[in-house]
Design a protein around this motif. Structure first.
Motif, mmCIF file in Angstrom:
data_model
loop_
_atom_site.group_PDB
_atom_site.id
_atom_site.type_symbol
_atom_site.label_atom_id
_atom_site.label_comp_id
_atom_site.label_asym_id
_atom_site.label_seq_id
_atom_site.Cartn_x
_atom_site.Cartn_y
_atom_site.Cartn_z
ATOM 1 N N LEU A 30 -33.520 -11.630 -66.488
ATOM 2 C CA LEU A 30 -33.338 -11.350 -67.047
ATOM 3 C C LEU A 30 -35.263 -11.761 -68.240
ATOM 4 O O LEU A 30 -35.498 -13.282 -67.707
ATOM 5 N N GLY A 31 -35.848 -10.850 -68.361
ATOM 6 C CA GLY A 31 -37.146 -11.301 -69.132
ATOM 7 C C GLY A 31 -38.077 -10.993 -68.856
ATOM 8 O O GLY A 31 -39.745 -11.615 -68.573
ATOM 9 N N SER A 32 -38.089 -10.894 -67.489
ATOM 10 C CA SER A 32 -39.030 -11.083 -66.533
ATOM 11 C C SER A 32 -39.881 -10.037 -65.936
ATOM 12 O O SER A 32 -39.369 -8.729 -66.567
ATOM 13 N N ASN A 33 -41.013 -9.634 -65.017
ATOM 14 C CA ASN A 33 -41.919 -8.376 -65.221
ATOM 15 C C ASN A 33 -41.095 -7.753 -63.550
ATOM 16 O O ASN A 33 -41.811 -7.514 -62.722
ATOM 17 N N GLU A 34 -40.304 -8.816 -63.128
ATOM 18 C CA GLU A 34 -39.509 -8.140 -61.474
ATOM 19 C C GLU A 34 -38.226 -7.189 -61.689
ATOM 20 O O GLU A 34 -37.892 -8.173 -62.040
ATOM 21 N N LEU A 35 -38.486 -6.339 -61.077
ATOM 22 C CA LEU A 35 -37.101 -5.701 -61.056
ATOM 23 C C LEU A 35 -36.761 -5.687 -59.645
ATOM 24 O O LEU A 35 -37.282 -6.450 -58.765
ATOM 25 N N GLU A 36 -35.423 -4.933 -59.122
ATOM 26 C CA GLU A 36 -34.581 -4.989 -58.481
ATOM 27 C C GLU A 36 -35.180 -4.253 -57.387
ATOM 28 O O GLU A 36 -36.257 -3.696 -57.602
ATOM 29 N N THR A 37 -34.693 -5.142 -56.091
ATOM 30 C CA THR A 37 -35.624 -3.947 -55.035
ATOM 31 C C THR A 37 -34.353 -2.156 -54.626
ATOM 32 O O THR A 37 -33.646 -2.533 -55.538
ATOM 33 N N GLU A 38 -35.847 -1.630 -54.255
ATOM 34 C CA GLU A 38 -35.364 -0.457 -54.578
ATOM 35 C C GLU A 38 -34.552 -0.318 -53.607
ATOM 36 O O GLU A 38 -33.377 0.330 -53.641
ATOM 37 N N ALA A 39 -33.956 -1.393 -52.439
ATOM 38 C CA ALA A 39 -31.911 -1.803 -51.527
ATOM 39 C C ALA A 39 -31.257 -1.234 -53.023
ATOM 40 O O ALA A 39 -30.437 -0.680 -52.669
ATOM 41 N N ALA A 40 -31.239 -1.962 -53.758
ATOM 42 C CA ALA A 40 -30.800 -2.940 -54.588
ATOM 43 C C ALA A 40 -30.521 -1.775 -55.945
ATOM 44 O O ALA A 40 -29.553 -0.948 -56.315
ATOM 45 N N TYR A 41 -31.696 -1.082 -55.857
ATOM 46 C CA TYR A 41 -31.320 -0.099 -57.096
ATOM 47 C C TYR A 41 -30.762 1.623 -56.500
ATOM 48 O O TYR A 41 -29.867 1.818 -56.707
ATOM 49 N N LYS A 42 -30.851 1.821 -55.308
ATOM 50 C CA LYS A 42 -29.903 3.084 -54.362
ATOM 51 C C LYS A 42 -28.703 2.872 -54.153
ATOM 52 O O LYS A 42 -27.795 3.609 -54.545
ATOM 53 N N LEU A 43 -27.703 1.432 -53.812
ATOM 54 C CA LEU A 43 -26.684 0.736 -53.404
ATOM 55 C C LEU A 43 -25.746 1.132 -54.600
ATOM 56 O O LEU A 43 -25.400 1.119 -55.109
ATOM 57 N N ARG A 44 -26.698 0.694 -55.937
ATOM 58 C CA ARG A 44 -25.988 0.873 -57.494
ATOM 59 C C ARG A 44 -26.514 1.839 -57.353
ATOM 60 O O ARG A 44 -25.463 2.406 -58.197
ATOM 61 N N SER A 104 -32.175 10.992 -52.853
ATOM 62 C CA SER A 104 -31.479 12.385 -53.041
ATOM 63 C C SER A 104 -30.312 12.262 -52.023
ATOM 64 O O SER A 104 -30.123 12.557 -52.120
ATOM 65 N N LEU A 105 -31.169 11.870 -50.431
ATOM 66 C CA LEU A 105 -30.163 11.851 -49.062
ATOM 67 C C LEU A 105 -29.406 10.534 -49.473
ATOM 68 O O LEU A 105 -27.803 11.257 -48.918
ATOM 69 N N VAL A 106 -29.406 9.855 -50.106
ATOM 70 C CA VAL A 106 -28.137 8.604 -49.732
ATOM 71 C C VAL A 106 -27.297 9.612 -50.592
ATOM 72 O O VAL A 106 -25.719 8.824 -50.924
ATOM 73 N N LEU A 107 -27.385 9.667 -51.802
ATOM 74 C CA LEU A 107 -26.711 10.328 -53.328
ATOM 75 C C LEU A 107 -26.548 11.428 -52.369
ATOM 76 O O LEU A 107 -24.625 11.288 -52.417
ATOM 77 N N LEU A 108 -26.541 12.207 -51.926
ATOM 78 C CA LEU A 108 -26.157 13.526 -51.558
ATOM 79 C C LEU A 108 -25.210 13.020 -50.985
ATOM 80 O O LEU A 108 -24.126 13.491 -50.664
#
Length: 140
Positions: A30-44, A104-108
């Motif tokens: 919270l409050g940082s300028n770092e975002l979750e990794t792309e892998a974590a985002y895709k999994l979510r 798109s591919l992982v969502l499909l």
């Protein structure tokens, strides 16, 4: 992505602003300028689509099944889906009508694992054509 909208990046947006404000990345702390990794985002996002597909596929509670329904297939033929395969079909068509993105591919894949069999059974000819398009055009 349950509403198949893929926001375009504004030229004035930084990478952080685009991912955080437009795509919905979470901050790693919270409050940082770092975002979750792309892998974590895709999994979510896959988790969200999996729940979305399950809701589209699910029918009403078994307590409301007709008396003559002996199997789940009989029951689903009678009552259909709570939201419906028509919405699942529309979502799939809309995603395939957008330019492919890395997610798109992982969502499909996640979506089709849940509702693909039901779509193939409900729309046999159209589903075969859609999968053919997916294999030949969407994923060259």
């Amino acid at each position: 992505y349950a509403a198949p909208v893929f926001p375009l990046r504004d030229k004035r947006q930084t990478d952080f602003e685009y991912k955080f404000n437009s795509l919905g990345y979470h901050q790693s702390t919270l409050g940082s300028n770092e975002l979750e990794t792309e892998a974590a985002y895709k999994l979510r996002q896959v988790d969200h689509i999996t729940v979305f597909a399950a809701v589209l596929r699910a029918g009403p509670a078994p307590a409301f099944a007709p008396d003559n329904a002996k199997t789940i297939d009989d029951w689903q033929k009678h009552v259909g889906s709570a939201i419906g395969l028509g919405h699942a079909w529309s979502w799939l068509a809309r995603v395939l009508n957008t330019p492919p993105r890395r997610i798109s591919l992982v969502l499909l894949e996640a979506f089709l694992q849940i509702v693909g069999h039901d779509l193939a059974r409900a729309y046999p000819r159209q589903f075969a054509k859609l999968i053919d398009y997916f294999a030949k055009v969407f994923v060259p």
